[in-house]
Design an enzyme around this catalytic site. Structure first.
Site, PDB file in Angstrom:
ATOM      1  N   LYS A 124     -18.786 -31.698 -42.253  1.00 47.55           N
ATOM      2  CA  LYS A 124     -19.776 -32.131 -41.255  1.00 47.55           C
ATOM      3  C   LYS A 124     -20.933 -31.132 -41.275  1.00 47.55           C
ATOM      4  O   LYS A 124     -20.758 -29.988 -41.666  1.00 47.55           O
ATOM      5  CB  LYS A 124     -19.151 -32.135 -39.855  1.00 47.55           C
ATOM      6  CG  LYS A 124     -18.027 -33.117 -39.663  1.00 47.55           C
ATOM      7  CD  LYS A 124     -18.581 -34.468 -39.227  1.00 47.55           C
ATOM      8  CE  LYS A 124     -17.497 -35.525 -39.118  1.00 47.55           C
ATOM      9  NZ  LYS A 124     -16.520 -35.193 -38.096  1.00 47.55           N
ATOM     10  N   HIS A 127     -25.020 -27.870 -37.580  1.00 51.64           N
ATOM     11  CA  HIS A 127     -26.286 -28.289 -36.973  1.00 51.64           C
ATOM     12  C   HIS A 127     -26.785 -27.279 -35.937  1.00 51.64           C
ATOM     13  O   HIS A 127     -26.159 -26.240 -35.707  1.00 51.64           O
ATOM     14  CB  HIS A 127     -26.146 -29.682 -36.367  1.00 51.64           C
ATOM     15  CG  HIS A 127     -25.055 -29.779 -35.347  1.00 51.64           C
ATOM     16  ND1 HIS A 127     -25.185 -29.265 -34.082  1.00 51.64           N
ATOM     17  CD2 HIS A 127     -23.816 -30.334 -35.418  1.00 51.64           C
ATOM     18  CE1 HIS A 127     -24.075 -29.496 -33.414  1.00 51.64           C
ATOM     19  NE2 HIS A 127     -23.223 -30.133 -34.205  1.00 51.64           N
ATOM     20  N   HIS A 130     -24.600 -25.624 -33.351  1.00 53.86           N
ATOM     21  CA  HIS A 130     -23.651 -24.586 -33.755  1.00 53.86           C
ATOM     22  C   HIS A 130     -24.215 -23.175 -33.612  1.00 53.86           C
ATOM     23  O   HIS A 130     -23.462 -22.211 -33.595  1.00 53.86           O
ATOM     24  CB  HIS A 130     -23.223 -24.789 -35.216  1.00 53.86           C
ATOM     25  CG  HIS A 130     -22.278 -25.936 -35.400  1.00 53.86           C
ATOM     26  ND1 HIS A 130     -22.599 -27.038 -36.146  1.00 53.86           N
ATOM     27  CD2 HIS A 130     -21.037 -26.157 -34.930  1.00 53.86           C
ATOM     28  CE1 HIS A 130     -21.585 -27.892 -36.122  1.00 53.86           C
ATOM     29  NE2 HIS A 130     -20.631 -27.377 -35.391  1.00 53.86           N
TER      30      HIS A 130
END
Ligand code: ARG
Length: 563
Positions: A124, A127, A130
């Site tokens: 994933k 982004h 985070h």
């Protein structure tokens, strides 16, 4: 010199109270014309059976005022004005003697702290959200280590769960090898999204995904290799971001690490009589605590995120015997952590009280014109690169001949973003606005870094500082305010640790920069007439730079010598 202690000692000479209690009672007056420390006399009034105002007045007559400019009584308070020049001298000498250790302490000695932070999910995107957990966790790690705690930084990677079965299925059906090598996260994301779209039309895909996850859990070679490859590819991407941020972990034990440790925990829960059947699933009931049950095993026998967290918490206690176990995770997981900690408590683990969920807010964008790769997710790497590019533009405009422009732009650009994330109470959302973030004046990273570089440039111009400093004239308001702020560094870190709120230190370093700029604007340092006073001022500059560097370092932000 610890002036607060000195105040306490002077009072102690005259009253019958414990020294520690006196120290606790001492306040910092709201305005500097009320002194630097104030002692309220209310407590004494009970034992002495006198009005506090009178006690303050009597104390003022009796007290030894050596080391203080003056001591005054104001109503029920006794106000202490420290001798500015000697205070300033003390603090400058202390900072310069301790250097990069200034602000540290040993209060955490012998105590282990596990900090679970960053913890992205394999396959994933890493982004912009985070960065919250990464920056906060990293700052808490640094601040606590600085106070003597032994910190263990854990990246609890999301590398296990049914989604990996789906991903394997999607890989076999639609993966483009070339794209996977070139841009792994986007390719994995693409096939994962496709899996969900296709599964809506053909629900049997879900069964296939489950079948692959079962094979992965059972250790089949092909599935294990694929999973490992997804993990390696993702980690390579994540590490690039960690390198940019200068963030490291002591452990990368992610969810998969607990695969063989869950049975024991489930057994323990069962033995304690907590495991209940609920439509085929195994759960721990929490209605007594007004919470939905904590699911331990789903009806199909699969474990979940929570099961792995129960195993992880137990493992951490066993392995690190933590004093505190900190989880830096978004506020949307509050219920999960409440269920987790309550279940641990029900299992009889008193140490569940030492587990803390440190939540944070969301990131939003004032100006949506951010170059995203695809879809709505904004990759952190893109955000950082954009910040570096924009900083480089400013440098090219303002100081085109600067050496190491790229290096400088990197430190300032990345620092500016991290600073923004750590500037406010962590539960507050961030409204991301480039103009504000990269501004050189305002409460920003570049502003603080610029203050540091400015100080360094003065020191370079001055060359080697030789001769004795005369601190006796460093008694202006600006010099004293700056020295007082420098003195408060350790206190601000301790407060930040207590609240687990890095913004306290961010705010602190902003105030250092502000006080420094006031001092700098009020006094022409290089033109100070008498040499010994000039040297004293240069030392104040040097001490200020040291404190800014130390403080930014705790936030995970580097400094530049020139900009
Ligand atoms: N991987 C999770 C997520 O991205 C965060 C994990 C946090 N740590 C934990 N022990 N649950 O939402």
């Amino acid at each position: 010199m610890d002036y607060k202690r000195l105040v306490a000692e002077r009072i102690k000479e005259n009253v019958d109270l414990e020294l520690d209690l006196i120290e606790k009672l001492i306040e910092i007056p709201p305005k500097s014309d009320m002194g630097d420390y104030a002692f309220p006399c209310f407590q004494l009034s009970k034992t002495l059976r006198k009005a506090p105002n009178m006690i303050a007045q009597e104390l003022k007559e009796k007290i030894n005022n050596k080391g203080f400019e003056k001591i005054e009584n104001l109503g029920p308070y006794l106000n202490f004005f420290v001798d500015k020049a000697s205070f300033t001298k003390d603090i400058i000498e202390k900072v310069l003697a301790q250097g990069e250790k200034y602000g540290s302490s040993e209060i955490g000695k012998g105590k282990n702290i596990t900090i679970d932070y960053s913890s992205p999910n394999i396959a994933k995107p890493f982004h912009v959200g985070h960065l919250f957990t990464t920056a906060i966790g990293n700052a808490i790690y640094k601040m606590m280590s600085f106070q003597g705690y032994k910190c263990i930084g854990i990246n609890h990677l999301g590398d296990w769960g049914t989604q990996f079965g789906k991903l394997i299925s999607a890989y076999k059906r639609w993966c483009n090898e070339e794209a996977l090598e070139k841009d792994p996260i986007n390719e994995l994301l693409r096939i994962y999204v496709k899996f969900h779209d296709e599964a809506e039309k053909d629900p049997s895909l879900e069964d296939e995904g489950r079948m692959y996850f079962k094979r992965l859990e059972d250790g089949y070679e092909e599935e294990t290799e694929l999973w490992q490859r997804f993990k390696d590819l993702s980690l390579k991407e994540f590490k690039r971001v960690y390198d940019m941020l200068n963030v490291e972990f002591d452990s990368y034990a992610g969810e998969s690490f607990y695969n063989d440790k869950m049975d024991a925990v489930i057994e323990e829960i069962d033995k304690k009589g907590l495991l209940v059947d609920s439509n085929g699933a195994k759960v721990v009931m929490l209605d007594e605590y007004n919470m939905p049950p904590c699911i331990i095993k789903k009806a199909d026998g699969a474990t979940i995120y929570a099961t792995r967290d129960l195993a992880a918490a137990t493992y951490r206690k066993k392995t690190y015997d933590f004093y505190k176990s900190i989880y830096v995770v978004g506020v949307d997981q509050s219920l999960h952590f409440k269920q987790l900690f309550t279940t641990l408590k029900l299992m009889g683990h008193e140490w569940a009280n030492d587990c803390k969920h440190i939540a944070f807010g969301l990131v939003r964008f004032a100006d949506k014109k951010l170059s995203t790769r695809k879809g709505d997710v904004i990759f952190l790497e893109d955000l950082l690169n954009e910040s570096i590019d924009k900083t480089l533009e400013v440098i090219n405009e303002k100081n085109p001949n600067l050496e190491n422009k790229e290096e400088v732009a990197k430190k300032i650009g990345i620092g500016a973003v991290v600073f923004t994330y750590l500037k406010n109470n962590r539960e507050k959302d961030i409204i991301f606005d480039w103009k504000e973030i990269l501004s050189f004046d305002g409460e920003t990273g570049p502003y603080v870094q610029y203050s540091y570089a400015r100080g360094k440039s003065i020191l370079r111009k001055a060359g080697a500082i030789e001769g004795n400093a005369d601190y006796s004239k460093l008694n202006s308001k600006e010099e004293f305010e700056l020295a007082k702020t420098l003195e408060g560094f350790n206190k601000s870190i301790l407060y930040a640790i207590d609240k687990l709120e890095p913004y306290v230190v961010t705010r602190y370093v902003i105030s250092v920069a502000k006080d420094f700029n006031k001092f700098y604007n009020a006094h022409n340092i290089m033109n100070t007439e008498d040499e010994a006073t000039k040297i004293a001022r240069l030392k104040l500059v040097e001490a200020t730079c040291q404190v800014i560097k130390n403080a930014l370092g705790l936030l995970g932000i580097g400094v530049v010598e020139k900009m």
